[in-house]
Design an enzyme around this catalytic site. Sequence first.
Site, PDB file in Angstrom:
ATOM      1  N   SER A   6       0.850  -1.206   0.000  1.00  0.00           N
ATOM      2  CA  SER A   6       0.000   0.000   0.000  1.00  0.00           C
ATOM      3  C   SER A   6       0.874   1.241   0.000  1.00  0.00           C
ATOM      4  CB  SER A   6      -0.890   0.019   1.241  1.00  0.00           C
ATOM      5  OG  SER A   6      -1.512   1.297   1.348  1.00  0.00           O
ATOM      6  N   HIS A  30      -1.058  -1.684  -3.957  1.00  0.00           N
ATOM      7  CA  HIS A  30      -2.404  -1.430  -3.440  1.00  0.00           C
ATOM      8  C   HIS A  30      -2.626   0.079  -3.360  1.00  0.00           C
ATOM      9  CE1 HIS A  30      -5.912  -2.623  -0.974  1.00  0.00           C
ATOM     10  NE2 HIS A  30      -5.666  -1.538  -0.266  1.00  0.00           N
ATOM     11  N   ASP A  32      -5.224   3.028  -2.331  1.00  0.00           N
ATOM     12  CA  ASP A  32      -6.405   3.328  -1.512  1.00  0.00           C
ATOM     13  C   ASP A  32      -7.052   4.634  -1.940  1.00  0.00           C
ATOM     14  OD1 ASP A  32      -6.491   1.202   0.465  1.00  0.00           O
ATOM     15  OD2 ASP A  32      -4.549   1.983   1.124  1.00  0.00           O
ATOM     16  N   MET A  34     -10.098   7.195  -1.391  1.00  0.00           N
ATOM     17  CA  MET A  34     -11.097   7.545  -0.365  1.00  0.00           C
ATOM     18  C   MET A  34     -11.823   8.815  -0.799  1.00  0.00           C
ATOM     19  SD  MET A  34      -8.707   7.029   2.971  1.00  0.00           S
ATOM     20  CE  MET A  34      -7.601   5.624   3.097  1.00  0.00           C
ATOM     21  N   HIS A  64      -8.328  -0.028  -4.471  1.00  0.00           N
ATOM     22  CA  HIS A  64      -9.302  -0.254  -3.398  1.00  0.00           C
ATOM     23  C   HIS A  64     -10.150   1.001  -3.257  1.00  0.00           C
ATOM     24  CE1 HIS A  64      -9.844  -0.854   1.262  1.00  0.00           C
ATOM     25  NE2 HIS A  64     -10.983  -0.997   0.600  1.00  0.00           N
ATOM     26  N   MET A  66     -12.709   3.046  -1.523  1.00  0.00           N
ATOM     27  CA  MET A  66     -13.518   3.286  -0.314  1.00  0.00           C
ATOM     28  C   MET A  66     -14.402   4.485  -0.643  1.00  0.00           C
ATOM     29  SD  MET A  66     -10.469   2.623   2.394  1.00  0.00           S
ATOM     30  CE  MET A  66      -9.242   2.691   1.110  1.00  0.00           C
ATOM     31  N   MET A 134     -11.268  -6.292   5.515  1.00  0.00           N
ATOM     32  CA  MET A 134     -10.666  -5.176   6.254  1.00  0.00           C
ATOM     33  C   MET A 134     -10.379  -5.628   7.690  1.00  0.00           C
ATOM     34  SD  MET A 134     -10.339  -2.844   4.044  1.00  0.00           S
ATOM     35  CE  MET A 134      -9.545  -1.724   5.196  1.00  0.00           C
ATOM     36  N   ASP A 172      -6.461  -6.466   4.739  1.00  0.00           N
ATOM     37  CA  ASP A 172      -5.989  -5.084   4.643  1.00  0.00           C
ATOM     38  C   ASP A 172      -6.113  -4.367   5.977  1.00  0.00           C
ATOM     39  OD1 ASP A 172      -5.303  -2.563   3.767  1.00  0.00           O
ATOM     40  OD2 ASP A 172      -7.078  -2.279   2.508  1.00  0.00           O
TER      41      ASP A 172
END
Length: 217
Positions: A6, A30, A32, A34, A64, A66, A134, A172
């Site tokens: 990540s 990875h 992320d 958001m 990923h 979110m 998660m 994760d």
Amino acid sequence: MFLDLSILNADLDNIESFLKPVIGINAVLHMDIMDGVFVKQTSFDETIVKRSKDASPTSVIDVHLMCVNPEKLFVKYKEAGADYITFHYETSNIKENIDRIHELGLKAGLSINPDTDVEVLVPYLKDVDMVLVMSVYPGLGGQSFMPNSIEKVKFLREYKEKNDLHYLINIDGGINMNTYQFIKPYCDLAVVGSAITKSNEYVKTFYDYLIAFNKEN
Ligand code: DX5
Ligand code: ZN
């Protein structure tokens, strides 16, 4: 097992130099994303994903999301270089969104939050390419691993074997050399963020994790 690195807490302004140790090896990255709604934080956008893919074209890019309404983002992240797009079960239109990702020629992942029961995923497990459990509440790197995730990845491993399914099991949040011991019998991948990116000897630590995780194959 594979390491899924990540970049959330990396120096994103200098992502190209951060990714130098990753170039040319079989790395999974990875990313992320958001939106400030699904989680209260925001992170980075498709420009960092594209710069990462350009810096390390052989890396598998695992995005990923979110985010609420994740389907609005699928094309944007495909164009930025995503190989896997993972969205959350706690959004809506799950089956439709798995199909949309597949129609774009990408692999589809489904993630669950710590308070969500793993068995809700069963209707989708024959269709997804990855499940992302998660092991912290989504939104921040550097949190502590939640042990209730161990039972979830164990369930997913047993269900996968019993039903001869192909999805990858990923986890994760809060993974380090200690917590990894609990999940390694069950996972195909594990996301590691701050244990690597916040290390004073980032490059050495990265290789230590890569060797430790990838040798279990
Ligand atoms: C948390 C993110 C994680 C995060 C993991 O919301 O989904 O991917 O980067 O970071 P660590 O390994 O620091 O828990
Ligand atoms: Zn993540």
